[in-house]
Write a protein that holds these residues in place. Structure first.
Motif, PDB file in Angstrom:
ATOM      1  N   LEU A  28       0.812  -1.222   0.000  1.00 34.76           N
ATOM      2  CA  LEU A  28       0.000   0.000   0.000  1.00 34.76           C
ATOM      3  C   LEU A  28       0.843   1.269   0.000  1.00 34.76           C
ATOM      4  CD1 LEU A  28      -2.769  -1.016   2.572  1.00 34.76           C
ATOM      5  CD2 LEU A  28      -2.960  -0.959   0.078  1.00 34.76           C
ATOM      6  N   LEU A  29       2.003   1.227   0.661  1.00 32.08           N
ATOM      7  CA  LEU A  29       2.792   2.445   0.862  1.00 32.08           C
ATOM      8  C   LEU A  29       4.041   2.517  -0.005  1.00 32.08           C
ATOM      9  CD1 LEU A  29       2.615   2.623   4.775  1.00 32.08           C
ATOM     10  CD2 LEU A  29       1.140   3.768   3.117  1.00 32.08           C
ATOM     11  N   GLY A  30       4.262   1.521  -0.866  1.00 34.29           N
ATOM     12  CA  GLY A  30       5.482   1.530  -1.680  1.00 34.29           C
ATOM     13  C   GLY A  30       5.588   2.748  -2.568  1.00 34.29           C
ATOM     14  N   ALA A  31       4.490   3.109  -3.250  1.00 36.33           N
ATOM     15  CA  ALA A  31       4.515   4.280  -4.124  1.00 36.33           C
ATOM     16  C   ALA A  31       4.691   5.564  -3.335  1.00 36.33           C
ATOM     17  CB  ALA A  31       3.227   4.339  -4.949  1.00 36.33           C
ATOM     18  N   ILE A  32       4.061   5.656  -2.158  1.00 36.66           N
ATOM     19  CA  ILE A  32       4.176   6.866  -1.336  1.00 36.66           C
ATOM     20  C   ILE A  32       5.597   7.023  -0.805  1.00 36.66           C
ATOM     21  CG2 ILE A  32       3.324   7.971   0.761  1.00 36.66           C
ATOM     22  CD1 ILE A  32       0.660   6.558   0.277  1.00 36.66           C
ATOM     23  N   ILE A  33       6.217   5.917  -0.387  1.00 34.32           N
ATOM     24  CA  ILE A  33       7.610   5.978   0.068  1.00 34.32           C
ATOM     25  C   ILE A  33       8.520   6.415  -1.072  1.00 34.32           C
ATOM     26  CG2 ILE A  33       9.546   4.580   0.876  1.00 34.32           C
ATOM     27  CD1 ILE A  33       7.533   2.903   2.445  1.00 34.32           C
ATOM     28  N   GLY A  34       8.306   5.855  -2.255  1.00 37.28           N
ATOM     29  CA  GLY A  34       9.121   6.254  -3.402  1.00 37.28           C
ATOM     30  C   GLY A  34       8.934   7.709  -3.769  1.00 37.28           C
ATOM     31  N   ASP A  35       7.703   8.210  -3.673  1.00 38.09           N
ATOM     32  CA  ASP A  35       7.446   9.619  -3.963  1.00 38.09           C
ATOM     33  C   ASP A  35       8.149  10.516  -2.950  1.00 38.09           C
ATOM     34  OD1 ASP A  35       5.815  11.655  -5.508  1.00 38.09           O
ATOM     35  OD2 ASP A  35       5.065  12.046  -3.488  1.00 38.09           O
ATOM     36  N   TRP A  36       8.168  10.103  -1.685  1.00 37.30           N
ATOM     37  CA  TRP A  36       8.899  10.869  -0.665  1.00 37.30           C
ATOM     38  C   TRP A  36      10.391  10.886  -0.972  1.00 37.30           C
ATOM     39  CZ3 TRP A  36      12.382   8.860   3.122  1.00 37.30           C
ATOM     40  CH2 TRP A  36      12.798   9.799   4.069  1.00 37.30           C
TER      41      TRP A  36
ATOM     42  N   VAL B  38       5.313  -4.369  19.263  1.00 39.69           N
ATOM     43  CA  VAL B  38       6.476  -5.015  18.638  1.00 39.69           C
ATOM     44  C   VAL B  38       6.270  -5.131  17.128  1.00 39.69           C
ATOM     45  CG1 VAL B  38       7.702  -7.207  18.420  1.00 39.69           C
ATOM     46  CG2 VAL B  38       7.247  -6.264  20.674  1.00 39.69           C
ATOM     47  N   ILE B  39       5.090  -5.611  16.717  1.00 38.31           N
ATOM     48  CA  ILE B  39       4.821  -5.769  15.287  1.00 38.31           C
ATOM     49  C   ILE B  39       4.783  -4.413  14.588  1.00 38.31           C
ATOM     50  CG2 ILE B  39       3.078  -6.511  13.626  1.00 38.31           C
ATOM     51  CD1 ILE B  39       2.394  -8.801  15.502  1.00 38.31           C
ATOM     52  N   THR B  40       4.201  -3.405  15.241  1.00 45.34           N
ATOM     53  CA  THR B  40       4.118  -2.066  14.633  1.00 45.34           C
ATOM     54  C   THR B  40       5.492  -1.446  14.458  1.00 45.34           C
ATOM     55  OG1 THR B  40       1.939  -1.744  15.657  1.00 45.34           O
ATOM     56  CG2 THR B  40       3.098   0.216  14.864  1.00 45.34           C
ATOM     57  N   ILE B  41       6.317  -1.510  15.507  1.00 47.49           N
ATOM     58  CA  ILE B  41       7.654  -0.914  15.417  1.00 47.49           C
ATOM     59  C   ILE B  41       8.514  -1.680  14.417  1.00 47.49           C
ATOM     60  CG2 ILE B  41       9.736  -0.347  16.717  1.00 47.49           C
ATOM     61  CD1 ILE B  41       8.004  -0.052  19.207  1.00 47.49           C
ATOM     62  N   ALA B  42       8.398  -3.005  14.421  1.00 43.35           N
ATOM     63  CA  ALA B  42       9.164  -3.802  13.458  1.00 43.35           C
ATOM     64  C   ALA B  42       8.731  -3.499  12.024  1.00 43.35           C
ATOM     65  CB  ALA B  42       8.994  -5.291  13.754  1.00 43.35           C
ATOM     66  N   ASN B  43       7.449  -3.274  11.822  1.00 40.88           N
ATOM     67  CA  ASN B  43       6.970  -2.910  10.487  1.00 40.88           C
ATOM     68  C   ASN B  43       7.495  -1.536  10.075  1.00 40.88           C
ATOM     69  OD1 ASN B  43       5.262  -3.234   8.112  1.00 40.88           O
ATOM     70  ND2 ASN B  43       3.972  -1.655   9.038  1.00 40.88           N
ATOM     71  N   THR B  44       7.569  -0.601  11.029  1.00 43.92           N
ATOM     72  CA  THR B  44       8.159   0.713  10.739  1.00 43.92           C
ATOM     73  C   THR B  44       9.611   0.576  10.307  1.00 43.92           C
ATOM     74  OG1 THR B  44       6.686   1.738  12.380  1.00 43.92           O
ATOM     75  CG2 THR B  44       8.619   2.999  11.690  1.00 43.92           C
ATOM     76  N   ALA B  45      10.349  -0.299  10.998  1.00 43.80           N
ATOM     77  CA  ALA B  45      11.743  -0.536  10.607  1.00 43.80           C
ATOM     78  C   ALA B  45      11.835  -1.105   9.195  1.00 43.80           C
ATOM     79  CB  ALA B  45      12.408  -1.483  11.607  1.00 43.80           C
ATOM     80  N   ASN B  46      10.910  -1.986   8.832  1.00 44.34           N
ATOM     81  CA  ASN B  46      10.933  -2.568   7.490  1.00 44.34           C
ATOM     82  C   ASN B  46      10.614  -1.520   6.424  1.00 44.34           C
ATOM     83  OD1 ASN B  46      10.889  -5.180   5.771  1.00 44.34           O
ATOM     84  ND2 ASN B  46       8.970  -4.155   5.239  1.00 44.34           N
ATOM     85  N   LEU B  47       9.657  -0.618   6.703  1.00 37.92           N
ATOM     86  CA  LEU B  47       9.338   0.446   5.746  1.00 37.92           C
ATOM     87  C   LEU B  47      10.531   1.387   5.567  1.00 37.92           C
ATOM     88  CD1 LEU B  47       5.673   1.321   6.823  1.00 37.92           C
ATOM     89  CD2 LEU B  47       6.397   0.050   4.802  1.00 37.92           C
ATOM     90  N   ALA B  48      11.207   1.715   6.680  1.00 38.47           N
ATOM     91  CA  ALA B  48      12.402   2.551   6.571  1.00 38.47           C
ATOM     92  C   ALA B  48      13.505   1.836   5.803  1.00 38.47           C
ATOM     93  CB  ALA B  48      12.896   2.939   7.967  1.00 38.47           C
ATOM     94  N   SER B  49      13.612   0.507   5.993  1.00 36.06           N
ATOM     95  CA  SER B  49      14.590  -0.265   5.229  1.00 36.06           C
ATOM     96  C   SER B  49      14.262  -0.249   3.737  1.00 36.06           C
ATOM     97  CB  SER B  49      14.626  -1.707   5.742  1.00 36.06           C
ATOM     98  OG  SER B  49      15.499  -2.501   4.980  1.00 36.06           O
ATOM     99  N   THR B  50      12.960  -0.265   3.403  1.00 35.31           N
ATOM    100  CA  THR B  50      12.555  -0.165   1.998  1.00 35.31           C
ATOM    101  C   THR B  50      12.987   1.173   1.401  1.00 35.31           C
ATOM    102  OG1 THR B  50      10.641  -1.592   2.425  1.00 35.31           O
ATOM    103  CG2 THR B  50      10.579  -0.221   0.435  1.00 35.31           C
TER     104      THR B  50
ATOM    105  N   PRO C 247      15.636  -7.855   1.148  1.00 33.31           N
ATOM    106  CA  PRO C 247      15.753  -7.163  -0.119  1.00 33.31           C
ATOM    107  C   PRO C 247      15.988  -8.110  -1.269  1.00 33.31           C
ATOM    108  CG  PRO C 247      17.009  -6.048   1.574  1.00 33.31           C
ATOM    109  CD  PRO C 247      16.494  -7.329   2.183  1.00 33.31           C
ATOM    110  N   GLU C 248      15.410  -7.803  -2.403  1.00 32.94           N
ATOM    111  CA  GLU C 248      15.555  -8.508  -3.650  1.00 32.94           C
ATOM    112  C   GLU C 248      14.965  -9.909  -3.613  1.00 32.94           C
ATOM    113  OE1 GLU C 248      17.018  -5.077  -4.953  1.00 32.94           O
ATOM    114  OE2 GLU C 248      16.260  -6.823  -6.047  1.00 32.94           O
ATOM    115  N   GLY C 249      13.992 -10.165  -2.722  1.00 32.57           N
ATOM    116  CA  GLY C 249      13.186 -11.359  -2.845  1.00 32.57           C
ATOM    117  C   GLY C 249      13.696 -12.597  -2.150  1.00 32.57           C
TER     118      GLY C 249
END
Length: 580
Positions: free
Chosen positions: A76-84, A138-150, A426-428
C-alpha cells in the motif's frame, strides 16, 4: 642501480597509493555502508521471526500476522515511500531512513527484552491485555523498521549507485553485481552469527546484542553516507520535473511583467490582498487536496509505472516472486517431510548462495559480450532450463503428489500450521525460521500415513527438486540484476523513487499471492501442484521479458554480435550513457 631503486620505490608507492585510493573512494565506502546495513537487516529479520515464535508459545500465529502486516504495508505504501524519496534531497532521505530504521530496531529489541523478562507478570496484568498491547507494539515498530529499510534500499541501491557510477554503464553493472554479492553473503552469514548467539545464550541476550549492533552500526553508516556524499558532488544536485515546471512558470511571469509592468504591479497588489484576506473555499479545497494527496500519489505512481518503457521487464521480475521454489520456510518444511535433516538443508542453502554469486559473475560477463537486454533473455532461458528438474521431480518416486486428495481439505484446522509469512529480505530472498512446530508430526514420523515417514521416503524426487532450485539461482540473480539495471537506466531521475517503490509493491503483491496459494493448499500431497503453478508463473514472467526485448531489439533479438537498438517509436526513449 639508484635509478632502478627509484623506479621500484615509485612502483611501490603507486601500488600503495592505488590501494589507499580505492579504500577511500566513494564506491568502496558505499559497499562498506551497504554491508553494515545488510548485516543488521539480516540479523534482525531472522531474529524477529524466531522471537515472535518464542513469545507466543511456539505458535506461528504472530509470525504470520507480522508477515501479513509487512507485505500489506509495502504493497500500500510503496509508491508513497518512493514519492517521498523523489521529493526530498538525497542526503536527507538517506539519513532519515537510516535513523528511523535503526532506532526502530533498537526500541523493538528493548521492548522484546522487557517482554521476555517480565512475560509472566505482564500475562497477569489487565487479564493479559497489556501483553497483547506489547505484541501489537512489537509488530508495529518492526513494520516501521521494514518500511524505513525499503526507503533506504530505494535510495542507495536504485539512486545513489547510479550517481556514483556516473556515465559508465559497465561500472554501474559491476557495482550492482557487487552489492548483490554482499546481499548473498550476509544472507547466509548474519543469521548463522545471531543464531549461535541465541543458541548458546538466550533470547534476551540476542535482543540486547542486536540492539547494541544497530546502535554502533547506525553511527558508522551515518558517517559513511556523509563521506560518500562529500566525495560525489553530483549527489547534491537532484533533478525534479516539478521544480523545472515552477521555474518555467516564474520565467513566464517575469516576461509578462517586462511587457506590461503596470499589469504586473496590479497583479502583485491583487496577490497581496489575496494573502491578507484568504478565501475560505480555497482553504477548504486545499485541505481536501492535502488529505487526498496520498491516494493521488498511489494512483499516479501505478499509472506512471504502467507507462514506463520497462514496464514489461518489471512485471517479469515481479512474476518470479509467485513461486515456492526458493529457500524459504515453505520449501524447508517440505524438505523436512521428505526426510532431509537440518544440517543437510544448511549445506543446500550454502550451495544456493554460491550459485547466486556465480549468477552475479555471469551477469557481468554476459552483459559485456551480449549486451544488457540479451543478458536477460539468456538468464531467463537458463533459469527455465534448471526448473525443468523441479517439474520432473514432481513425477519421480518419492513425490507425495496425490491429486485424489483435495488440496483444500481441513483449511480451517491447518491454517496456522502451514508455512508462516516470513520477513522479506531485499531482492526477494526469504530468511528461514523454525518450521518444526508446524511440521512436528511429519518430522517425528508420527503421521498416520506411513508413506510420509522420513525414513521410508525415496530421495530421488526431493534431490531433483533442490538440484533444480539451486541451479536456477544462476539465471535468477543474473535476470534480477538485468531488470534492476534496466530500470536504473530507463527511468528518469525525478521518478526513480516512485517507480522503484511501485516495483517493490508489485514484488510483494505476487509474493503475497504465493503465500495465499500455500495457505489454500497446505498439505504435502499438493506441493507438486504448487511446483507446477510456480514454474508456470516463472515462464509467464520470462515470456513478458521476451516481449519487451523483442520490442527493443526487433529481429536482432538473438544476434549477440549486433548492437542493441532503441525502443520502438511509441515508447519513451531508452536513456543513453550520458543520462546515467
Amino acid at each position: 642501480m639508484a635509478r632502478e631503486a627509484t623506479q621500484q620505490q615509485r612502483s611501490g608507492q603507486g601500488c600503495c597509493g592505488s590501494c589507499v585510493s580505492y579504500f577511500t573512494s566513494a564506491k568502496f565506502l558505499l559497499y562498506l555502508g551497504h554491508a553494515l546495513s545488510t548485516w543488521g537487516d539480516r540479523m534482525w529479520h531472522f531474529a524477529v521471526s524466531v522471537f515472535l515464535v518464542e513469545l507466543y508459545g511456539n505458535s506461528l500465529l504472530l509470525t504470520a500476522v507480522y508477515g501479513l502486516v509487512v507485505a500489506g504495508s509495502v504493497l500500500l505504501l510503496g509508491a508513497i515511500i518512493g514519492d517521498w524519496v523523489d521529493k526530498n534531497p538525497r542526503l536527507k532521505v538517506a539519513q532519515t531512513s537510516l535513523i528511523v530504521q535503526n532506532v526502530s530496531v533498537i526500541l523493538c529489541g528493548i521492548l522484546l527484552m522487557i517482554v521476555f523478562i517480565y512475560k509472566a507478570d505482564l500475562l497477569t496484568m489487565y487479564q493479559g491485555w497489556l501483553l497483547t498491547l506489547c505484541y501489537i507494539l512489537v509488530i508495529t515498530i518492526a513494520n516501521t523498521a521494514n518500511l524505513a529499510s525499503t526507503a533506504t534500499g530505494i535510495t542507495i541501491q536504485r539512486d545513489w549507485v547510479v550517481v556514483v557510477a556516473g556515465e559508465n554503464r559497465s561500472k554501474l553493472a559491476d557495482m550492482n553485481a557487487t552489492i548483490r554479492r554482499i546481499d548473498q553473503l550476509t544472507n547466509i552469514l548474519a543469521p548463522m552469527a545471531v543464531g549461535q548467539i541465541m543458541t548458546f545464550g538466550s533470547p534476551v541476550i540476542g535482543c540486547g546484542f542486536i540492539s547494541g549492533w544497530n546502535l554502533v552500526s547506525m553511527c558508522l553508516e551515518y558517517m559513511l553516507l556523509w563521506k560518500v556524499y562529500q566525495k560525489t558532488p553530483a549527489l547534491a544536485h537532484k533533478a525534479s520535473s516539478k521544480t523545472e515546471e515552477s521555474e518555467l512558470k516564474q520565467l513566464n511571469v517575469q516576461k509578462d511583467g517586462e511587457v506590461k509592468p503596470t499589469e504586473g504591479a496590479q497583479l502583485i497588489g491583487e496577490k497581496e490582498v489575496a494573502i491578507m484576506s484568504p478565501n475560505p473555499e480555497e482553504e477548504e479545497v486545499s485541505c481536501l487536496s492535502r488529505m487526498a494527496e496520498p491516494f493521488s500519489t498511489f494512483r499516479d505512481g501505478w499509472v506512471s509505472y504502467y507507462n514506463q518503457p520497462v514496464f514489461l521487464a518489471g512485471m517479469a521480475l515481479a512474476f518470479l516472486y509467485m513461486t515456492v521454489l526458493g529457500f524459504d520456510c515453505i520449501t524447508t518444511g517440505y524438505a523436512y517431510t521428505q526426510g532431509l535433516s537440518g544440517s543437510t538443508l544448511s549445506l543446500l542453502m550454502g550451495a544456493s548462495a554460491i550459485t547466486g554469486i556465480l549468477g552475479t559473475v555471469a551477469f557481468t560477463w554476459l552483459r559485456r559480450k551480449c549486451g544488457l537486454v540479451r543478458t536477460g533473455i539468456i538468464s531467463g532461458v537458463a533459469q527455465l532450463a534448471s526448473l525443468v528438474l523441479c517439474v520432473i521431480s514432481v513425477f519421480m518416486p518419492g513425490s507425495p503428489l496425490d491429486l485424489t486428495v483435495s488440496p483444500f481439505a481441513d483449511i480451517s484446522a491447518r491454517l496456522f500450521e502451514s508455512s508462516p509469512l516470513p520477513t522479506m529480505a531485499p531482492e526477494g530472498e526469504y530468511l528461514e525460521i523454525p518450521f518444526t512446530t508446524a511440521m512436528s508430526p511429519l518430522v517425528n514420523g508420527s503421521t498416520s500415513d506411513p508413506g510420509l515417514a522420513p525414513d521410508s521416503v525415496p530421495l530421488i524426487s526431493v534431490s531433483l527438486l533442490f538440484a533444480g532450485v539451486i541451479a536456477a539461482r544462476v539465471g535468477l540473480w543474473s535476470f534480477d540484476l538485468t531488470v534492476t539495471q534496466l530500470i536504473q537506466e530507463n527511468v528518469i531521475e525525478s521518478e526513480r523513487g516512485i517507480i522503484n517503490g511501485v516495483q517493490n509493491s508489485m514484488n510483494y503483491l505476487l509474493d503475497l499471492m504465493h503465500f495465499i496459494m500455500v495457505i489454500l493448499a497446505p498439505n504435502p500431497e499438493a506441493f507438486g501442484l504448487l511446483v507446477l503453478i510456480s514454474v508456470s508463473f516463472v515462464a509467464m514472467g520470462h515470456i513478458m521479458y521476451f516481449r519487451y526485448s523483442h520490442k527493443v531489439l526487433g529481429r536482432n533479438v538473438f544476434l549477440c554480435c549486433t548492437p542493441e537498438l532503441k525502443p520502438v517509436a511509441n515508447d519513451p526513449p531508452v536513456s543513453d550513457a550520458s543520462s546515467v
